[in-house]
Write an enzyme that holds these catalytic residues in place. Structure first.
Site, PDB file in Angstrom:
ATOM      1  N   GLY A 173       0.851  -1.189   0.000  1.00  0.00           N
ATOM      2  CA  GLY A 173       0.000   0.000   0.000  1.00  0.00           C
ATOM      3  C   GLY A 173       0.885   1.236   0.000  1.00  0.00           C
ATOM      4  N   ARG A 223      -1.499  -1.671  -5.633  1.00  0.00           N
ATOM      5  CA  ARG A 223      -2.432  -2.111  -6.677  1.00  0.00           C
ATOM      6  C   ARG A 223      -2.193  -1.380  -7.988  1.00  0.00           C
ATOM      7  NH1 ARG A 223      -8.642  -1.625  -5.148  1.00  0.00           N
ATOM      8  NH2 ARG A 223      -8.008   0.573  -5.156  1.00  0.00           N
ATOM      9  N   HIS A 259      -6.244   9.105  20.304  1.00  0.00           N
ATOM     10  CA  HIS A 259      -5.489  10.244  19.766  1.00  0.00           C
ATOM     11  C   HIS A 259      -6.345  11.028  18.772  1.00  0.00           C
ATOM     12  CE1 HIS A 259      -3.099  11.845  16.374  1.00  0.00           C
ATOM     13  NE2 HIS A 259      -2.166  12.150  17.261  1.00  0.00           N
ATOM     14  N   ASN A 260      -7.014  10.313  17.862  1.00  0.00           N
ATOM     15  CA  ASN A 260      -7.819  10.993  16.852  1.00  0.00           C
ATOM     16  C   ASN A 260      -9.067  11.623  17.457  1.00  0.00           C
ATOM     17  OD1 ASN A 260      -5.903  10.015  15.083  1.00  0.00           O
ATOM     18  ND2 ASN A 260      -7.404   9.590  13.497  1.00  0.00           N
ATOM     19  N   GLU A 287      -7.938  14.789  18.839  1.00  0.00           N
ATOM     20  CA  GLU A 287      -7.683  15.673  17.698  1.00  0.00           C
ATOM     21  C   GLU A 287      -8.967  16.361  17.251  1.00  0.00           C
ATOM     22  OE1 GLU A 287      -7.032  14.365  13.238  1.00  0.00           O
ATOM     23  OE2 GLU A 287      -5.209  14.014  14.411  1.00  0.00           O
TER      24      GLU A 287
END
Length: 304
Positions: free
Chosen positions: A7, A31, A177-178, A181
């Site tokens: 990825g 991909r 954490h997010n 945020e």
């Protein structure tokens, strides 16, 4: 150390670049082959045309790092790797997976003796130059195998990354954490909106954001980014008032409900994002109708 990076989007591609520049041999697969070929030419990354080929170009014990969208793409890759890898190899999921999924996947691959590391990754598009903050979950021996790569990806070998607990702990920590945020961003956005609305003072928001960056209690990287943006444009006329939400913000609020722990700021910040996404605005239409029904207040018609 030689490892695979699966990825190579914005995050994965830059992580591969930083690893190559830091002396890690990276076998890369994506991909879309264009980015694979570009990284091979630019950084000396070893190209692979398939997941199986990437694994075949590694030597045991193998480390395969996934930077894929959460959900089906990650699930499918791990299912394929479970059949390709051997005892002592390690899978690292550096995407934004739900920690419950990480726990389940870790238990599944452990049956084949394969290690599993969930690496909550923060740093965005700036990580290539500044390094990434890495919150890592997994067994000690599995993390030790990945440690050379963690030290290159982090801002410095001994800071910016940590083994925070067992499988699932890395993605759980990144989820929280997010959520934090979201709350920080919402508070900052509301404060600047209030200053913009005080027309009698004609405040220079770029000046104030730059001022706050120096010795202020609210100084932060988010403020740095906001200050840079406001230097270019304070009116934001070309920006649509639409804010997407990632799965992690929702999962954080669900976790607060599951624990019975109050998280009103994080919950409201998520709800405000939902409000920005609601093009129909049915609830606001209903509120207007209620005010008219009980108080005879005027209803603003569509297009007025």
């Amino acid at each position: 150390m030689r490892m695979a990076m699966i990825g190579l989007g914005k995050m994965g591609g830059n992580m591969a670049r930083r690893l190559c520049r830091g002396g890690i041999e990276v076998v890369g697969y994506n991909r879309s082959p264009e980015i694979v070929n570009a990284l091979a030419a630019e950084e000396g990354m070893v190209p692979a045309g398939a997941l199986r080929e990437a694994v075949e170009k590694l030597t045991a014990p193998r480390v395969v790092w996934l930077m894929l969208p959460s959900g089906a793409p990650t699930e499918q890759a791990i299912e394929e790797l479970n059949a390709l890898l051997e005892q002592g190899d390690v899978i690292v999921d550096g995407g934004n997976s739900n920690y419950h999924d990480s726990q389940r996947r870790g238990a599944t691959v452990a049956k084949a003796g394969i290690g599993y590391v969930d690496a909550g990754t923060s740093g965005g598009i700036w990580g290539l130059d500044n390094g990434y903050c890495l919150m890592v979950g997994g067994a000690r021996d599995a993390v030790a195998l990945v440690e050379p790569a963690l030290k290159v990806l982090a801002p410095a070998p001994e800071r910016g990354w940590a083994h925070v607990g067992p499988v699932g702990a890395g993605h759980f920590t990144k989820m929280i954490h997010n959520g934090i945020e979201y709350g920080m961003m919402q508070a900052m956005a509301e404060g600047f909106a209030l200053m913009k609305g005080k027309s009698e003072f004609n405040l220079d928001l770029a000046q104030i954001s730059e001022l706050w960056r120096h010795s202020s209690v609210v100084r932060s990287w988010l403020l740095d980014l906001t200050a840079d943006a406001l230097k270019q444009d304070q009116q934001l006329d070309d920006i649509a008032p639409y804010v997407p939400d990632s799965g992690e913000g929702r999962w954080t609020v669900v976790e607060s409900i599951d624990q019975g722990t109050a998280a009103p700021v994080l919950s409201l910040a998520l709800s405000m994002r939902f409000t920005s996404q609601d093009e129909e605005g049915y609830d606001f239409k209903l509120l207007s109708m209620m005010r008219n029904a009980f108080g005879g207040h005027a209803v603003k018609k569509a297009g007025e």
